[in-house]
Each structure stands twice: as structure tokens, then as C-alpha cells.
Design a protein around this motif. Sequence first.
Motif, PDB file in Angstrom:
ATOM      1  N   LYS A 197       0.884  -1.398  -0.154  1.00 34.84           N
ATOM      2  CA  LYS A 197      -0.057  -0.162   0.130  1.00 34.84           C
ATOM      3  C   LYS A 197       0.740   1.164  -0.010  1.00 34.84           C
ATOM      4  O   LYS A 197       0.534   2.359  -0.922  1.00 34.84           O
ATOM      5  N   GLY A 237      -3.445  -6.457  -0.111  1.00 36.53           N
ATOM      6  CA  GLY A 237      -3.258  -5.537   1.056  1.00 36.53           C
ATOM      7  C   GLY A 237      -3.670  -4.115   1.025  1.00 36.53           C
ATOM      8  O   GLY A 237      -4.193  -3.329   1.889  1.00 36.53           O
ATOM      9  N   SER A 238      -3.656  -3.551  -0.335  1.00 38.05           N
ATOM     10  CA  SER A 238      -3.855  -2.285  -0.596  1.00 38.05           C
ATOM     11  C   SER A 238      -5.446  -2.027  -0.521  1.00 38.05           C
ATOM     12  O   SER A 238      -6.132  -0.954  -0.249  1.00 38.05           O
ATOM     13  N   PRO A 281      -6.904  -3.208   3.668  1.00 39.05           N
ATOM     14  CA  PRO A 281      -5.875  -3.034   4.488  1.00 39.05           C
ATOM     15  C   PRO A 281      -6.181  -3.542   5.939  1.00 39.05           C
ATOM     16  O   PRO A 281      -5.335  -3.982   6.848  1.00 39.05           O
ATOM     17  N   LEU A 306      -5.339  -7.484   6.857  1.00 41.64           N
ATOM     18  CA  LEU A 306      -3.694  -7.709   6.611  1.00 41.64           C
ATOM     19  C   LEU A 306      -3.584  -9.288   7.432  1.00 41.64           C
ATOM     20  O   LEU A 306      -2.783 -10.166   6.784  1.00 41.64           O
TER      21      LEU A 306
END
Length: 198
Positions: A58, A126-127, A130, A133
Motif C-alpha cells: 500500500k 493488502g491495498s 488493509p 492484513l
Amino acid sequence: MTIASAALLLFLILDPLGNVPVFLSLLRGLPARRQRIIIARELLIALGVLMLFLWAGKYALELMHLRQESVSIAGGIVLFLIGIRMIFPPPEGLMGEIPDGEPFIVPMAIPLVAGPSGMAAVMLMGSKDPDRLGDWSLALLIAWGATAAILFSATFLYKWLGTRVLTAVERLMGMLLVAISVQMFLDGLGTYLQISPP
């Protein structure tokens, strides 16, 4: 996306069955104990790289001013090319010419296990979400654990299944990766068209 579906996606991208013949050819001539040490080392390096991309992806996107849909489209294209090479492998093999000597990082850890499509996939996970995670890390660990189990059993699988069965499985995984890559590309393109001004 659930943890199970994310783990399955990552397992397909890591392509352990397709990597069995390549790993065996790279480690041919080395003692069995040394082979296991090298496989463990390369798998741990690959896991570290993928975890880094998952947790820091990210921030890398923000630093490079890249939008998620750009990574999705690029990841889809790379995954498509890898899937096509799995279905129609070139004479020199999936990864092209491989340097002589004991492998270190390249090509076993990167790009055979932690390839560009895997890096793009975990970076997108992940981006996009988030807050999950921990879930994505667990999915990655499950996929990596299954990959490790198969690669540590490479010699046995090669003798048990034979070249024809492994080749057929690799072609099937290639077809699945092509379908996944098209979906990644369309998702990225759809998001881009929605948020871009007319």
C-alpha cells in the motif's frame, strides 16, 4: 474474498506442481540433504518477499503514485503471460535459460515461487482491504505451506505421477491462471472506467 479463496488463488499463482520439474532440474546432482536445505532457504526467502509486498504494498503504491487498478491490470497481464507459457511452454522451459551452479534467490525464490503475479496479487489484497492484513497473511501462509509440502516431496511426486501427469496438471493450472488474469484485468479496467472522468 474469504481466507480460503485467497489461499486457493495464491496457491494457484505459486504453482508448486508446475515448479516440481524445474526444481528437480536445478537441484540435480546435489546430495538429498543439501537439496532440502536449499529448498527450505529459497521458500523462506520467497515467503519474506511476499509478506513484504503484502504489508508494504500500500505504501509502495502511494510512494510511486500508482492506483490499485493500474496494479490490477498490470498483474493481470503478467499472470496471463505466465499462464500462456504454462499452457504452451517454450523449448527452453517456463523461465527461459537458467544459470549454472547452486541456485540462490534467482530463479527458485524469485521468480519461480515469488513471481511478479504473486507480488501483484498480495499487494492488491493488502491495498484494497488493509484492515484484513492478518487474514491475508494467514491465506499466504496456508498457500505457502501447501507449496512447501509439494516442493519438499518433489522427487517422490515426480516418480509417482510421472512427467505426463505433472505436465497435464501444469497445463490445467495455466488455464486457471489465464481465467484469473482476465478477471484481474477486467476488475482493474472496470474500476478505472468508473472513477475516471468521461
